[in-house]
Scaffold this motif. Structure first.
Motif, PDB file in Angstrom:
ATOM      1  N   ASP A 117       1.011  -1.229   0.252  1.00 44.05           N
ATOM      2  CA  ASP A 117      -0.112  -0.075   0.084  1.00 44.05           C
ATOM      3  C   ASP A 117       0.890   1.261  -0.311  1.00 44.05           C
ATOM      4  O   ASP A 117       0.660   2.205  -0.598  1.00 44.05           O
ATOM      5  N   PHE A 118       1.861   1.394   0.623  1.00 39.39           N
ATOM      6  CA  PHE A 118       3.036   2.463   0.964  1.00 39.39           C
ATOM      7  C   PHE A 118       3.592   2.533  -0.204  1.00 39.39           C
ATOM      8  O   PHE A 118       3.556   3.721  -0.804  1.00 39.39           O
ATOM      9  N   ALA A 119       4.250   1.579  -0.822  1.00 33.92           N
ATOM     10  CA  ALA A 119       4.993   1.552  -2.053  1.00 33.92           C
ATOM     11  C   ALA A 119       4.157   1.982  -3.336  1.00 33.92           C
ATOM     12  O   ALA A 119       4.433   2.816  -4.032  1.00 33.92           O
ATOM     13  N   GLY A 120       2.950   1.702  -3.180  1.00 34.41           N
ATOM     14  CA  GLY A 120       1.988   2.029  -4.306  1.00 34.41           C
ATOM     15  C   GLY A 120       1.710   3.527  -4.395  1.00 34.41           C
ATOM     16  O   GLY A 120       1.693   4.435  -5.422  1.00 34.41           O
ATOM     17  N   LYS A 125       3.313   9.389  -6.294  1.00 37.51           N
ATOM     18  CA  LYS A 125       3.799  10.657  -5.985  1.00 37.51           C
ATOM     19  C   LYS A 125       5.187  11.163  -6.365  1.00 37.51           C
ATOM     20  O   LYS A 125       5.383  12.431  -6.658  1.00 37.51           O
ATOM     21  N   PHE A 126       6.091  10.168  -6.771  1.00 36.56           N
ATOM     22  CA  PHE A 126       7.292  10.591  -7.060  1.00 36.56           C
ATOM     23  C   PHE A 126       7.777   9.850  -8.233  1.00 36.56           C
ATOM     24  O   PHE A 126       7.112   9.101  -8.869  1.00 36.56           O
ATOM     25  N   GLU A 127       8.974  10.289  -8.779  1.00 40.74           N
ATOM     26  CA  GLU A 127       9.544   9.785 -10.003  1.00 40.74           C
ATOM     27  C   GLU A 127       9.787   8.424  -9.980  1.00 40.74           C
ATOM     28  O   GLU A 127       9.674   7.613 -10.861  1.00 40.74           O
ATOM     29  N   SER A 128      10.406   7.912  -8.752  1.00 42.70           N
ATOM     30  CA  SER A 128      10.807   6.323  -8.309  1.00 42.70           C
ATOM     31  C   SER A 128       9.348   5.716  -8.496  1.00 42.70           C
ATOM     32  O   SER A 128       8.301   6.138  -7.947  1.00 42.70           O
ATOM     33  N   ASP A 129       9.384   4.536  -9.012  1.00 47.99           N
ATOM     34  CA  ASP A 129       7.996   3.621  -9.072  1.00 47.99           C
ATOM     35  C   ASP A 129       8.011   3.066  -7.704  1.00 47.99           C
ATOM     36  O   ASP A 129       8.856   2.931  -6.792  1.00 47.99           O
ATOM     37  N   SER A 130       6.888   2.268  -7.682  1.00 50.10           N
ATOM     38  CA  SER A 130       6.465   1.440  -6.609  1.00 50.10           C
ATOM     39  C   SER A 130       7.532   0.348  -6.223  1.00 50.10           C
ATOM     40  O   SER A 130       7.794  -0.066  -4.931  1.00 50.10           O
ATOM     41  N   ARG A 132      10.820   0.411  -6.582  1.00 53.93           N
ATOM     42  CA  ARG A 132      11.977   0.928  -5.967  1.00 53.93           C
ATOM     43  C   ARG A 132      11.630   1.166  -4.523  1.00 53.93           C
ATOM     44  O   ARG A 132      12.378   0.953  -3.588  1.00 53.93           O
ATOM     45  N   PHE A 133      10.451   1.561  -3.957  1.00 54.81           N
ATOM     46  CA  PHE A 133      10.021   1.837  -2.649  1.00 54.81           C
ATOM     47  C   PHE A 133       9.875   0.492  -2.136  1.00 54.81           C
ATOM     48  O   PHE A 133      10.538   0.535  -0.967  1.00 54.81           O
ATOM     49  N   LEU A 134       9.489  -0.680  -2.545  1.00 53.98           N
ATOM     50  CA  LEU A 134       9.142  -1.717  -2.142  1.00 53.98           C
ATOM     51  C   LEU A 134      10.341  -2.577  -1.744  1.00 53.98           C
ATOM     52  O   LEU A 134      10.875  -3.061  -0.867  1.00 53.98           O
ATOM     53  N   ARG A 135      11.431  -2.141  -2.686  1.00 51.87           N
ATOM     54  CA  ARG A 135      12.824  -2.524  -2.701  1.00 51.87           C
ATOM     55  C   ARG A 135      13.351  -2.283  -1.198  1.00 51.87           C
ATOM     56  O   ARG A 135      14.351  -2.931  -0.542  1.00 51.87           O
ATOM     57  N   PHE A 136      13.470  -1.100  -0.984  1.00 47.98           N
ATOM     58  CA  PHE A 136      13.808  -0.109   0.241  1.00 47.98           C
ATOM     59  C   PHE A 136      13.214  -0.920   1.413  1.00 47.98           C
ATOM     60  O   PHE A 136      13.669  -1.075   2.381  1.00 47.98           O
ATOM     61  N   LEU A 137      11.957  -0.983   1.478  1.00 47.51           N
ATOM     62  CA  LEU A 137      11.078  -1.526   2.508  1.00 47.51           C
ATOM     63  C   LEU A 137      11.331  -2.885   2.920  1.00 47.51           C
ATOM     64  O   LEU A 137      11.192  -3.178   3.927  1.00 47.51           O
ATOM     65  N   ASN A 138      11.999  -3.807   2.012  1.00 47.68           N
ATOM     66  CA  ASN A 138      12.280  -5.068   2.185  1.00 47.68           C
ATOM     67  C   ASN A 138      13.798  -5.214   2.384  1.00 47.68           C
ATOM     68  O   ASN A 138      14.324  -6.292   2.520  1.00 47.68           O
TER      69      ASN A 138
END
Length: 345
Positions: A117-120, A125-130, A132-138
């Motif tokens: 949910d957060f990554a999506g 909102k940002f240039e980076s896609d979900s 890349r965010f999910l990769r950080f969260l994991n």
């Protein structure tokens, strides 16, 4: 000859006026009040010019190109998200782009239940896609400095409004959010958690369950006390919201016995103690409600009939069964098929 010079001079004046109007007059071609021009990292001037032309940002792309080159914009491309307001002139548009005067992005976090949910949300909102965010969260290595891991990371994502630029990297976005989490956990709050025999992560995890149980601020402390009492006695938490999380079905209105069969470390009807991580982003006020939970002998609670959001609390199981039956009868009176049995807390 004089007539020719006059005509030539007149043409120059007219052309000059046209150019001045093109540079300083309203230059936008879109109808909305504002257009957000997104320039990805690594873009060339040619790509910017193509986007400005293709998306009908300005009326005359050739004039944009002419003025941009004279202002040395091709050598000063800055990635970002720029707000171009209706009827802005070319000079101001190019200056904004050249100076990197981006429009801030507000990341408003309320209740989120999963990392996905957060990554999506962040990916929109940002240039980076979900991804890349999910990769950080994991990434446990990235989360280690904050005392978190891939299971507990949402403990650190406290509901709030965070301001960034569109091209901010996932790492910088997350670092700012997690620094807010570190600042929230003052020495006083840590000491309270220690006195309760819990870590900040455990308190936040419990707060996430309380948040899913109720929106009633006045009852959060009592609900927290129920779960704290169960933990002290070694009882299973038996929290319905953890079953929904285990099933990844947040639309469930009633939890039936068939739902309790799900094998998951988040199913607190089957496992003892807290789940391995939060089941939603815990609110600050709910964390404080856990830390300041009143001393009660409550071990059970159930919603009161009427959908008021209020709960009835009990220390005795027989009293709880009586209260639970009253609520079940209320639900059954509204349901079309009241044959299935609902569990209590």
């Amino acid at each position: 000859m004089k007539k020719v010079l006059f005509v030539f001079g007149l043409v120059i004046v007219v052309v000059g006026i046209v150019l001045l109007w093109g540079f300083f007059g309203p230059a936008t071609s879109f109808r909305d009040k504002v257009y957000y021009l997104e320039i990805p990292t690594g873009s060339t001037y040619g790509q910017v010019l193509e986007k400005v032309s293709k998306d009908n940002v300005v009326k005359y792309p050739s004039l944009f190109d002419f003025l941009a080159k004279r202002l040395n914009y091709p050598d000063k491309i800055k990635a970002g998200r720029y707000a171009i307001h209706h009827n802005t002139n070319l000079l101001n548009i190019i200056r904004k782009l050249r100076n990197g005067a981006q429009e801030p992005v507000n990341l408003v976090i309320n209740k989120l239940r999963t990392k996905e949910d957060f990554a999506g949300m962040a990916g929109r909102k940002f240039e980076s896609d979900s991804i890349r965010f999910l990769r950080f969260l994991n990434s446990n290595d990235s989360l280690l400095p904050y005392g978190l891991d891939s299971n507990t990371v949402l403990c650190g994502v406290l509901p709030d409004t965070y301001t960034f630029f569109w091209n901010t990297s996932p790492q910088i976005v997350m670092n700012k959010i997690l620094e807010n989490y570190k600042s929230f956990w003052t020495s006083e709050r840590k000491d309270k958690a220690t006195e309760m025999g819990l870590t900040p992560v455990q308190v936040s995890t419990l707060a996430s369950i309380v948040d899913e149980e109720t929106n009633n601020r006045n009852e959060k402390g009592n609900i927290a006390s129920v779960y704290l009492n169960r933990l002290k006695k070694g009882m299973r938490l038996g929290a319905d919201p953890t079953v929904k999380f285990a099933l990844r079905d947040f639309s469930l209105k009633r939890i039936y016995h068939k739902h309790l069969l799900v094998e998951s470390p988040y199913n607190t009807y089957r496992v003892t103690g807290l789940p391995p991580g939060p089941i939603c982003t815990p609110q600050k006020q709910t964390i404080d409600a856990v830390l300041n939970a009143p001393s009660t002998n409550y071990l059970f609670f159930v919603a009161k009939p009427g959908f008021t959001g209020a709960h009835a609390f009990a220390a005795d199981y027989q009293e709880h069964l009586k209260l639970a039956r009253e609520y079940q009868q209320f639900l059954d009176s509204l349901a079309k098929n009241p044959k299935a049995e609902e569990t209590g807390h």
